[in-house]
Design a protein around this motif. Structure first.
Motif, PDB file in Angstrom:
ATOM      1  N   ALA A 251       0.816  -1.213   0.000  1.00 10.28           N
ATOM      2  CA  ALA A 251       0.000   0.000   0.000  1.00 10.28           C
ATOM      3  C   ALA A 251       0.852   1.266   0.000  1.00 10.28           C
ATOM      4  CB  ALA A 251      -0.941  -0.008   1.201  1.00 10.28           C
ATOM      5  N   VAL A 252       1.959   1.243   0.709  1.00 11.17           N
ATOM      6  CA  VAL A 252       2.789   2.442   0.841  1.00 11.17           C
ATOM      7  C   VAL A 252       3.357   2.877  -0.504  1.00 11.17           C
ATOM      8  CG1 VAL A 252       4.942   1.204   1.353  1.00 11.17           C
ATOM      9  CG2 VAL A 252       4.575   3.516   2.266  1.00 11.17           C
ATOM     10  N   GLU A 253       3.478   1.952  -1.441  1.00  7.83           N
ATOM     11  CA  GLU A 253       4.073   2.272  -2.740  1.00  7.83           C
ATOM     12  C   GLU A 253       3.040   2.728  -3.771  1.00  7.83           C
ATOM     13  OE1 GLU A 253       6.362  -0.996  -4.158  1.00  7.83           O
ATOM     14  OE2 GLU A 253       7.492  -1.242  -2.289  1.00  7.83           O
ATOM     15  N   HIS A 254       1.769   2.461  -3.553  1.00  6.32           N
ATOM     16  CA  HIS A 254       0.797   2.692  -4.607  1.00  6.32           C
ATOM     17  C   HIS A 254      -0.422   3.510  -4.186  1.00  6.32           C
ATOM     18  CE1 HIS A 254       2.789  -0.174  -7.339  1.00  6.32           C
ATOM     19  NE2 HIS A 254       2.994  -0.912  -6.252  1.00  6.32           N
ATOM     20  N   VAL A 255      -0.649   3.638  -2.902  1.00  2.21           N
ATOM     21  CA  VAL A 255      -1.850   4.333  -2.443  1.00  2.21           C
ATOM     22  C   VAL A 255      -1.514   5.781  -2.143  1.00  2.21           C
ATOM     23  CG1 VAL A 255      -3.633   4.374  -0.656  1.00  2.21           C
ATOM     24  CG2 VAL A 255      -2.780   2.191  -1.503  1.00  2.21           C
ATOM     25  N   ASP A 256      -2.438   6.681  -2.497  1.00  6.92           N
ATOM     26  CA  ASP A 256      -2.249   8.106  -2.232  1.00  6.92           C
ATOM     27  C   ASP A 256      -1.881   8.325  -0.763  1.00  6.92           C
ATOM     28  OD1 ASP A 256      -3.162   8.287  -4.792  1.00  6.92           O
ATOM     29  OD2 ASP A 256      -5.161   8.993  -4.246  1.00  6.92           O
ATOM     30  N   PRO A 257      -0.900   9.175  -0.498  1.00  8.25           N
ATOM     31  CA  PRO A 257      -0.509   9.410   0.895  1.00  8.25           C
ATOM     32  C   PRO A 257      -1.672   9.844   1.782  1.00  8.25           C
ATOM     33  CG  PRO A 257       1.134  10.320  -0.584  1.00  8.25           C
ATOM     34  CD  PRO A 257      -0.010   9.878  -1.448  1.00  8.25           C
ATOM     35  N   ALA A 258      -2.572  10.676   1.233  1.00  7.80           N
ATOM     36  CA  ALA A 258      -3.709  11.141   2.034  1.00  7.80           C
ATOM     37  C   ALA A 258      -4.618   9.968   2.414  1.00  7.80           C
ATOM     38  CB  ALA A 258      -4.503  12.192   1.263  1.00  7.80           C
ATOM     39  N   VAL A 259      -4.879   9.067   1.453  1.00  6.93           N
ATOM     40  CA  VAL A 259      -5.719   7.901   1.725  1.00  6.93           C
ATOM     41  C   VAL A 259      -5.012   6.960   2.688  1.00  6.93           C
ATOM     42  CG1 VAL A 259      -6.798   5.865   0.701  1.00  6.93           C
ATOM     43  CG2 VAL A 259      -6.926   8.060  -0.476  1.00  6.93           C
ATOM     44  N   LEU A 260      -3.726   6.736   2.452  1.00  8.99           N
ATOM     45  CA  LEU A 260      -2.966   5.853   3.330  1.00  8.99           C
ATOM     46  C   LEU A 260      -2.952   6.388   4.751  1.00  8.99           C
ATOM     47  CD1 LEU A 260      -1.315   3.262   3.412  1.00  8.99           C
ATOM     48  CD2 LEU A 260       0.729   4.616   2.923  1.00  8.99           C
ATOM     49  N   GLY A 261      -2.874   7.711   4.893  1.00 10.49           N
ATOM     50  CA  GLY A 261      -2.914   8.307   6.225  1.00 10.49           C
ATOM     51  C   GLY A 261      -4.215   8.010   6.939  1.00 10.49           C
ATOM     52  N   LEU A 262      -5.323   8.045   6.199  1.00  7.58           N
ATOM     53  CA  LEU A 262      -6.621   7.731   6.802  1.00  7.58           C
ATOM     54  C   LEU A 262      -6.685   6.258   7.223  1.00  7.58           C
ATOM     55  CD1 LEU A 262      -8.933   9.650   4.295  1.00  7.58           C
ATOM     56  CD2 LEU A 262      -8.465  10.282   6.657  1.00  7.58           C
ATOM     57  N   VAL A 263      -6.106   5.391   6.392  1.00  5.65           N
ATOM     58  CA  VAL A 263      -6.087   3.966   6.713  1.00  5.65           C
ATOM     59  C   VAL A 263      -5.271   3.716   7.980  1.00  5.65           C
ATOM     60  CG1 VAL A 263      -5.269   1.707   5.930  1.00  5.65           C
ATOM     61  CG2 VAL A 263      -6.466   3.222   4.334  1.00  5.65           C
ATOM     62  N   VAL A 264      -4.103   4.332   8.045  1.00  6.14           N
ATOM     63  CA  VAL A 264      -3.235   4.149   9.217  1.00  6.14           C
ATOM     64  C   VAL A 264      -3.908   4.685  10.468  1.00  6.14           C
ATOM     65  CG1 VAL A 264      -1.052   4.837  10.262  1.00  6.14           C
ATOM     66  CG2 VAL A 264      -1.109   4.132   7.870  1.00  6.14           C
ATOM     67  N   ALA A 265      -4.558   5.858  10.352  1.00  3.57           N
ATOM     68  CA  ALA A 265      -5.260   6.440  11.504  1.00  3.57           C
ATOM     69  C   ALA A 265      -6.375   5.520  11.986  1.00  3.57           C
ATOM     70  CB  ALA A 265      -5.826   7.806  11.133  1.00  3.57           C
ATOM     71  N   CYS A 266      -7.048   4.878  11.052  1.00  4.11           N
ATOM     72  CA  CYS A 266      -8.118   3.941  11.410  1.00  4.11           C
ATOM     73  C   CYS A 266      -7.545   2.743  12.159  1.00  4.11           C
ATOM     74  CB  CYS A 266      -8.845   3.497  10.142  1.00  4.11           C
ATOM     75  SG  CYS A 266     -10.223   2.372  10.421  1.00  4.11           S
ATOM     76  N   LEU A 267      -6.409   2.242  11.699  1.00  2.00           N
ATOM     77  CA  LEU A 267      -5.768   1.109  12.371  1.00  2.00           C
ATOM     78  C   LEU A 267      -5.302   1.487  13.768  1.00  2.00           C
ATOM     79  CD1 LEU A 267      -3.673  -0.391   9.433  1.00  2.00           C
ATOM     80  CD2 LEU A 267      -5.499  -1.553  10.680  1.00  2.00           C
ATOM     81  N   GLU A 268      -4.731   2.680  13.890  1.00  2.00           N
ATOM     82  CA  GLU A 268      -4.218   3.097  15.188  1.00  2.00           C
ATOM     83  C   GLU A 268      -5.331   3.297  16.206  1.00  2.00           C
ATOM     84  OE1 GLU A 268      -1.917   6.534  14.276  1.00  2.00           O
ATOM     85  OE2 GLU A 268      -0.118   5.381  13.712  1.00  2.00           O
ATOM     86  N   SER A 269      -6.457   3.840  15.745  1.00  2.00           N
ATOM     87  CA  SER A 269      -7.579   4.089  16.666  1.00  2.00           C
ATOM     88  C   SER A 269      -8.454   2.859  16.855  1.00  2.00           C
ATOM     89  CB  SER A 269      -8.446   5.230  16.132  1.00  2.00           C
ATOM     90  OG  SER A 269      -9.064   4.855  14.918  1.00  2.00           O
TER      91      SER A 269
END
Length: 549
Positions: free
Chosen positions: A262-280
């Protein structure tokens, strides 16, 4: 007004009084302009509460609209639709399915026209949602108790009793009831979709298919067509190392990224939302961006990202929560299924490898690879036949899920043959050939005995058919039983092509391996004699994909 109605002068100050009728559109529907007194920026016509006035007295239409001219409930004004007879109301109801309230007169073209219209609405149109308020100027002709008991109406008012305040109160009460009924119905439809979606999803035998189905069902559940991405937190989708985020399934702009980091192909903004969801470890609803956290019972974590062009309602969110909770176990089940499938594949390949080793083939790595290649070619041909709707009575999802595993076992009977015969580099004698051909029966006997421990169609049952009959020829010249045409089980006819292709691509002591094109040409040449022509046709349709196996 009927002749029995009291004259306007007898009404109290709070009673309805009649004014001249307002202008109406042809066909009975009022213009969609916001009612007098509506706040600026009132919702468009689609967001108004539709109210149908059915009465043969024009004055009743006028005074109702006047009294409710500044009416609004939950910020939504009313849209009035007029019908001056039951027949006209029927036509309007046939084309307007979202009317919330009907203010209905009893006596119109006939003495019971209104009551017949109620029956039409509830029994013929099957509309249980609309709230029907019966208004009559002649209560004696439609006694309240009898009407309430015999007809599905929601309120009964004599016109002489219905004041402006009472009309307002009755309308609000009816809309509250209508809103609750529609919410219950929306919940019912949503839950039905979840049940249907879950049932179809749990039939999937592939994690990728399951994840893709989750996205499809979520899109249908919410009525949107979003770009979506499903990430798995740890590990590659197809196995291997790595503990980062990988794309499990996607649609729209993410569709081609399955199993990509995901880190290589997904938009940074979208990836940030995904990571935030995982963290919370919680769902996030932020405008048009939605991230859904799915934690399986075995603690695997997945995130679904959705981009919707409309804000989600509370009902949407509730349905999402139910859906995600229900399908979370599916990820675990599919993971365990895939692990079991790989273990079965490895075990059967090892069994086939042992049989080949017994037959004198010492090239272990190639033996294992050949088993998997025959399984892959078999699956490709079978799926092509399914896609072309060939043999629909045989090829179903169950057949497709086990045909590859079954194909691995085609030569398991070699373990029962003298290695001196199976490894002989030169021509076989008549007796040696007869002994060699007995590997078909030996393999079938072994697998048939093992299959008795299982119920239903399994890879062991199908494997027994394949082991016995994969050397039968379409024209009847094969062995061990000399079967011909459709008498040969379809599974064996498919594996016969896959096995022959693999054999021609292998190096033998007495000949070099054939190229892919030469092997394909030979299979085409033997169509109709050695091989089923329909199976060969499917093989030729996928031979380009097979070349790289």
């Amino acid at each position: 007004m009927t002749q029995d109605d009291p004259p306007p002068g007898d009404a109290t100050d709070d009673d309805l009084f009649f004014l001249e009728e307002e202008s109406e559109e042809a066909g009975g529907a009022d213009l969609p302009a916001a009612p007098v007194g509506s706040p600026p920026g009132s919702p468009p016509g689609g967001a108004r509460w539709k109210m149908l006035i059915v009465d043969d007295e024009p004055e009743v239409h006028s005074i109702t609209k006047l009294v409710l001219s500044d009416f609004a409930y939950k910020g939504r004004p009313a849209q009035f639709i007029s019908a001056h007879s039951a027949a006209e109301a029927r036509a309007i109801l046939a084309r307007e399915s979202d009317i919330a309230i009907i203010l209905l007169d009893v006596v119109m073209e006939t003495e019971d026209a209104g009551l017949k219209l109620v029956h039409h609405i509830r029994e013929e149109l099957k509309n249980r949602h609309v709230r029907i308020i019966l208004r009559t100027g002649q209560p004696g002709q439609a006694p309240e108790r009898a009407v309430i008991l015999d007809y599905d109406i929601n309120d009964y008012k004599a016109k002489t009793q219905l004041t402006a305040q009472q009309l307002f109160t009755t309308t609000v009460a009816a809309l509250r009831s209508y809103e609750d009924i529609m919410a219950i119905e929306a919940n019912r439809r949503g839950l039905q979709k979840i049940i249907e979606a879950s049932s179809s999803l749990f039939q999937a035998r592939s994690m990728k298919l399951f994840a893709g189905g989750v996205l499809t069902q979520l899109s249908g559940l919410l009525g949107v067509g979003p770009d979506a991405i499903l990430c798995v937190q740890r590990g590659s989708v197809l196995g291997g190392g790595g503990d980062g985020l990988y794309v499990l399934a996607g649609s729209g702009r993410f569709e081609s990224l399955i199993n990509e980091p995901a880190v290589e192909h997904v938009d940074p903004a979208v990836l940030g939302l995904v990571v935030a969801c995982l963290e919370s470890q919680a769902n996030h609803y932020a405008g048009e961006h939605i991230t859904l956290y799915i934690r399986t019972p075995n603690r695997r974590e997945n995130v679904v990202y959705l981009r919707s062009d409309r804000p989600l309602s509370d009902l949407d969110r509730e349905l999402i929560e139910v859906f995600c909770g229900k399908i979370s176990v599916g990820f675990d089940n599919l993971y365990l299924y895939e692990q079991l499938h790989r273990a079965q594949q490895g075990t059967l390949a090892a069994l086939a490898d042992l049989a080949e080793r017994r037959a004198g083939d010492e090239d272990g790595d190639n033996r294992f690879a050949r088993s998997l290649r025959i399984a892959a070619v078999t699956e490709q041909v079978a799926r092509r036949l399914r896609d072309e709707n060939r043999f629909p009575e045989i090829i179903d999802e169950s057949f497709l899920s086990i045909i590859g595993l079954s194909a691995i076992l085609h030569d398991v009977g070699n373990a029962a043959i003298d290695p001196a015969i199976t490894a002989k580099p030169g021509p076989l004698s008549v007796d040696e050939r007869a002994a060699m051909q007995r590997h078909t029966v030996a393999g079938a006997t072994l697998l048939d005995r093992a299959s008795r421990l299982t119920d239903g169609l399994t890879h062991l049952h199908l494997g027994a058919d394949i082991a016995r009959w994969h050397h039968e020829d379409w024209d009847g010249g094969g062995y061990p039983d000399g079967l011909a045409g459709a008498a040969i089980p379809l599974s064996a006819r498919i594996v016969a092509v896959a096995d022959a292709y693999d054999a021609m691509r292998r190096h033998r002591p007495y000949r070099a391996a054939l190229t892919h094109d030469a092997a394909v040409t030979e299979i085409r040449r033997q169509s109709g004699s050695r091989f089923d022509p329909v199976v060969v046709e499917a093989f030729l349709a996928v031979e380009g994909e097979i070349a790289g196996l």
